[in-house]
Design an enzyme around this catalytic site. Structure first.
Site, short mmCIF file in Angstrom:
data_model
loop_
_atom_site.label_atom_id
_atom_site.label_comp_id
_atom_site.label_asym_id
_atom_site.label_seq_id
_atom_site.Cartn_x
_atom_site.Cartn_y
_atom_site.Cartn_z
N CYS A 288 28.13 40.52 15.69
CA CYS A 288 26.76 40.03 15.55
C CYS A 288 26.10 40.79 14.39
O CYS A 288 26.08 42.02 14.38
CB CYS A 288 25.97 40.25 16.83
SG CYS A 288 24.21 39.92 16.59
N CYS B 43 19.94 41.31 22.44
CA CYS B 43 19.97 41.39 20.97
C CYS B 43 18.56 41.15 20.43
O CYS B 43 17.92 40.16 20.79
CB CYS B 43 20.94 40.33 20.45
SG CYS B 43 20.92 40.13 18.66
N LYS C 136 10.81 3.09 2.94
CA LYS C 136 10.84 4.56 2.88
C LYS C 136 11.48 5.02 1.58
O LYS C 136 12.54 4.52 1.19
CB LYS C 136 11.65 5.11 4.07
CG LYS C 136 11.04 4.78 5.42
CD LYS C 136 9.93 5.73 5.77
CE LYS C 136 10.52 6.92 6.47
NZ LYS C 136 9.49 7.73 7.11
N LYS D 64 2.26 4.60 1.74
CA LYS D 64 2.40 5.09 3.11
C LYS D 64 2.05 6.58 3.09
O LYS D 64 2.83 7.42 2.64
CB LYS D 64 3.82 4.87 3.63
CG LYS D 64 3.95 5.19 5.10
CD LYS D 64 5.27 4.66 5.64
CE LYS D 64 5.36 4.82 7.14
NZ LYS D 64 5.30 6.20 7.60
N ASP E 203 1.43 10.27 4.20
CA ASP E 203 2.15 11.09 5.17
C ASP E 203 1.19 12.05 5.87
O ASP E 203 1.06 13.20 5.50
CB ASP E 203 3.25 11.86 4.43
CG ASP E 203 4.31 12.36 5.38
OD1 ASP E 203 4.25 12.01 6.58
OD2 ASP E 203 5.21 13.10 4.92
N GLU F 225 0.85 -1.20 0.00
CA GLU F 225 0.00 0.00 0.00
C GLU F 225 0.88 1.25 0.00
O GLU F 225 2.08 1.15 0.27
CB GLU F 225 -0.86 0.03 1.28
CG GLU F 225 -1.82 -1.12 1.40
CD GLU F 225 -2.46 -1.19 2.78
OE1 GLU F 225 -2.36 -0.23 3.56
OE2 GLU F 225 -3.06 -2.24 3.07
N CYS G 91 26.38 35.32 19.85
CA CYS G 91 26.25 36.72 20.19
C CYS G 91 25.99 36.75 21.70
O CYS G 91 25.09 36.07 22.19
CB CYS G 91 25.06 37.32 19.43
SG CYS G 91 24.41 38.82 20.16
N CYS H 179 23.02 43.02 16.20
CA CYS H 179 23.20 44.10 17.17
C CYS H 179 24.63 44.64 17.18
O CYS H 179 24.93 45.59 17.90
CB CYS H 179 22.78 43.65 18.56
SG CYS H 179 23.89 42.42 19.27
N TYR I 59 -7.05 2.22 6.33
CA TYR I 59 -6.33 1.03 5.88
C TYR I 59 -6.38 -0.15 6.86
O TYR I 59 -5.82 -1.20 6.58
CB TYR I 59 -4.86 1.37 5.56
CG TYR I 59 -4.18 2.22 6.61
CD1 TYR I 59 -3.85 1.72 7.84
CD2 TYR I 59 -3.87 3.55 6.34
CE1 TYR I 59 -3.25 2.50 8.80
CE2 TYR I 59 -3.26 4.35 7.30
CZ TYR I 59 -2.96 3.81 8.53
OH TYR I 59 -2.37 4.59 9.48
S1 IVH Z 1 -0.31 0.12 8.81
C1 IVH Z 1 0.67 -2.41 12.24
N1 IVH Z 1 -0.69 1.28 6.46
O1 IVH Z 1 2.59 4.90 9.10
C2 IVH Z 1 0.28 -1.57 11.11
N2 IVH Z 1 0.25 2.57 8.23
O2 IVH Z 1 4.97 3.93 10.98
C3 IVH Z 1 0.58 -0.16 11.32
N3 IVH Z 1 0.72 4.90 7.63
O3 IVH Z 1 1.36 5.01 12.37
C4 IVH Z 1 0.08 0.78 10.38
N4 IVH Z 1 -0.01 4.79 5.56
O4 IVH Z 1 0.28 6.51 10.64
C5 IVH Z 1 -0.25 1.42 7.73
N5 IVH Z 1 -1.09 2.17 4.36
C6 IVH Z 1 -0.67 2.33 5.62
C7 IVH Z 1 -0.17 3.56 6.11
C8 IVH Z 1 0.29 3.64 7.42
C9 IVH Z 1 0.52 5.57 6.49
C10 IVH Z 1 1.33 5.48 8.86
C11 IVH Z 1 0.53 5.23 10.11
C12 IVH Z 1 1.45 4.53 11.08
C13 IVH Z 1 2.80 4.79 10.48
C14 IVH Z 1 3.68 3.59 10.76
#
Ligand code: IVH
Length: 678
Positions: free
Chosen positions: A410, A433, A316, A115, A117, A113, A428, A413, A229
């Protein structure tokens, strides 16, 4: 059911369906006018028959009550976090660990899936209706944000009925991410800039900040969005993650369309790469992919270690990079007096915002990377907010590039600079300041400290220049200058009254936030929490000796020296007196302890020694402090228990000589379980 009830319920169903089409599917079926007509009709009937109003009615999304305190709530099922991986090799390692944990002949499928943010939430539905919503918090205890989550239109107040679902689902949790689209975030920032408010650094901060607003009416106006999710329903035997996503969709939740089932880790790697490319095209920010073992039965077999599941991992993505030109190198004075270089850049758009400045940390770094004015440099936005310069593109260095020199005075000031032994930064030394004053005030008012909405950089600059503000305590006498403030062109009566209200509200901030806000050198928010929990009041912290401060678990010598120095300064003493008079909190009240009630840990002092197998030290410490205990670093007569792990050393010996009770890891775990069940 009376005909009125039927009419009301039918209107609600129609509105729910249109909300679903508009906010979840992004496929509106009627015009705004037609929709408004339905809402009006329902509102009129509900006004006539207020006894028929139910919390799941679409008219009840936005309440009028302010959330004064975000109450702690315990997650019945902990909200785990994910371990991170950064390379293909690490993904292969993950796959190997998964296979090691299952029988040899088991087939493994993965679901990959995006991730997202944003900020994670857990929402509880009982009998199909939204009951509570909470932030993740530390994974065990979060904060209740029900009133704010109710305002998010893509989250149903009542789930859709779907005959194809055979599960009971009478009490379940939905977990997901609240986020803002990049464009919505930018518009919000533009509006805030116009009205002189602090802008948010990125969509994630903006989302997290919004979820913690006290007024749900303001939250309702912010463009919050959601993707869910996780579906957790202890009363049902759910089959797979893929299935769960389909069920969530059928129940009316918004589920991200990009997920893929893979039958090998090779395929997972391929999909992760595809998602990294897709990232550029998305309207929202993602920082990686999440790989989950698809079968729930296998997930249960694999279980979790410490805070992360063995059945899932995050991959990541690399930080986003781009290149631009250094137009100048300027020097900035921070609240501690540290003078740091900043690269002024040709503005460039990267990962959700336009970058025109990047920190260069210190002069040594400029020399090491050989950064010159005129250079084209690669800049990067990592997990943190401030962009940094990665490297110089030497092939593009123009002949006229200029080296920079460290400043002699500085830049603000003009007073002389000082470089302490062993430090790379220049300081400084003039605490008056103007930029130090502004920096201290900005820190004091910032979101992680006293959180004074409206008192941002530009207003502080203005107030300092006009002589209205100099010290923290001046903030609390601003109300006496109300007429002068209203006279300032830029500010309307309303924004002044909002500002004065948020100043008033800040007086309720807990002691650890106040301690952090004071800006004592080396005292970050973590150290402030530890000091506040240990000493319980400002008076006893002031009275404590350096040795007693170092005794606090994870508080080192530099913090304790700096704390002593701060409190012995007569100017600081005066400000503290004034803050006390203004009504700021100088004593500790532990919401979490009150919440969990009496426990074995409450009020007892622990020392940790040796290594534990099922907790990291930090986790064990967090558990103890969450249940009202203290953790110190050395064994003395004041110690109640020593928690001894494997290979415990001299601390255990000392505890034995002093006759202090000793807990092993099993006993500790038992006590934690008991406390959690209370
Ligand atoms: S699953 C045990 N799925 O990432 C399963 N997390 O570091 C835990 N997050 O706290 C979460 N997209 O805030 C899952 N498709 C996704 C996600 C997701 C973002 C975030 C979530 C979690 C953090 C994990």
């Amino acid at each position: 059911m009376s005909s009125i009830e039927k009419k009301i319920e039918s209107l609600r169903e129609q509105i729910r369906e249109h909300d679903y089409k508009y906010y979840v599917l992004a496929q509106p079926a009627i015009s705004d006018q037609e929709y408004d007509k339905l809402i009006k009709e329902l509102e009129t009937l509900e006004k006539q028959y207020p006894e028929l109003i139910t919390p799941d009615s679409p008219t009840q999304r936005v309440g009028n009550d302010l959330t004064k305190d975000f109450k702690p709530v315990e997650h019945k099922i902990p909200m785990l976090s994910l371990s991170n991986t950064y390379s293909e090799d690490e993904l292969y390692d993950f796959d190997r660990r998964v296979r090691d944990g299952l029988a040899d002949d088991e087939k493994v499928e993965y679901l990959v899936e995006l991730k997202i943010d944003g900020a994670s939430v857990s929402i509880n539905y009982v009998n199909g209706v939204l009951k509570t919503a909470a932030t993740r918090g530390d994974g065990t205890i979060g904060e209740e944000i029900t009133n704010n989550v109710r305002t998010i239109k893509s989250i149903p107040l009542k789930i859709k009925k779907d005959k194809s679902i055979s599960y009971k689902l009478n009490d379940f949790e939905v977990r997901g991410e609240i986020f803002m689209n990049i464009a919505d975030f930018e518009n919000l920032n533009k509006e805030r800039e116009k009205s002189g408010e602090k802008t948010f650094a990125n969509p994630r901060n903006s989302t997290a900040g919004t979820l913690k607003l006290q007024d749900p009416r303001i939250v309702a106006r912010r463009p919050l969005n959601s993707f869910t999710y996780s579906l957790i329903s202890p009363g049902d035997e759910l089959k797979s993650q893929e299935d769960n996503l389909f069920i969530l969709q059928k129940l009316g939740f918004k589920v991200n369309e990009h997920f893929k089932k893979c039958s090998s880790i090779e395929e997972v790697v391929k999909v992760c790469k595809e998602f990294e490319i897709l990232r550029e095209k998305l309207k929202y920010e993602i920082d990686g992919a999440v790989i989950k073992v698809n079968s729930i039965m296998q997930q249960n077999k694999l279980g979790s270690i410490a805070k992360a599941p063995r059945w899932a991992v995050a991959f990541k993505f690399k930080s986003k990079q781009t290149s631009t030109v250094v137009r100048a190198i300027t020097w900035q004075v921070g609240r501690t007096g540290a003078v740091t270089p900043v690269a002024e850049l040709t503005p460039k758009f990267l990962a959700g915002s336009t970058i025109s400045r990047a920190t260069l940390h210190n002069f040594d770094e400029i020399e090491r990377k050989d950064i010159r004015v005129g250079d084209t440099v690669v800049i990067e936005k990592g997990g943190d907010v401030i962009p940094k310069v990665v490297e110089v593109l030497l092939s593009e260095r123009p002949s006229g590039s200029r080296k920079t020199k460290p400043p002699e005075k500085c830049p603000v000031c003009g007073s002389k600079l000082f470089k302490p032994d062993g430090e790379v930064a220049f300081y400084c030394e003039n605490s008056e300041c103007p930029d130090q004053i502004k920096g201290r005030l900005e820190h004091f008012a910032s979101r992680g400290a006293m959180d004074i909405e409206g008192l941002g950089e530009s207003l502080i600059d203005l107030f300092v220049e006009k002589g209205f503000l100099k010290t923290y305590s001046d903030i609390y006498t601003l109300e006496n200058l109300k007429d002068d403030l209203i006279d300032i062109d830029r500010l309307g009566e309303r924004s002044i009254s909002n500002l004065l209200n948020s100043i008033e509200r800040s007086k309720k901030k807990p002691f650890d936030k106040v301690l952090f806000a004071l800006g004592i050198r080396y005292v970050g928010s973590g150290a402030a929490k530890k000091l506040a929990a240990h000493f319980k009041s400002l008076d006893s912290l002031i009275k404590a000796t350096e040795k007693e401060i170092v005794e606090v678990y994870e508080i080192g010598e530099s913090i304790s020296k700096s704390v002593k120095k701060f409190f012995s300064d007569s100017h600081n003493k005066k400000i503290l007196e004034e803050l006390k008079k203004a009504g700021l909190k100088f004593t500790f009240t532990d919401a979490k302890t009150d919440f969990v009630g009496d426990s074995f840990f409450k009020g007892k002092t622990f020392v940790l020694t040796g290594s534990l197998s099922s907790f990291t030290r930090e986790e064990a410490e967090e558990k103890i402090t969450n249940f009202g205990g203290n953790v110190t670093s050395s064994v003395s007569k004041k110690t109640d228990y020593v928690l001894a792990g494997e290979k415990a050393g001299s601390k255990l010996d000392k505890a034995k000589t002093l006759g202090i009770s000793i807990l092993d890891e099993n006993e500790f775990q038992k006590k934690i379980k008991e406390a959690e069940l209370k």
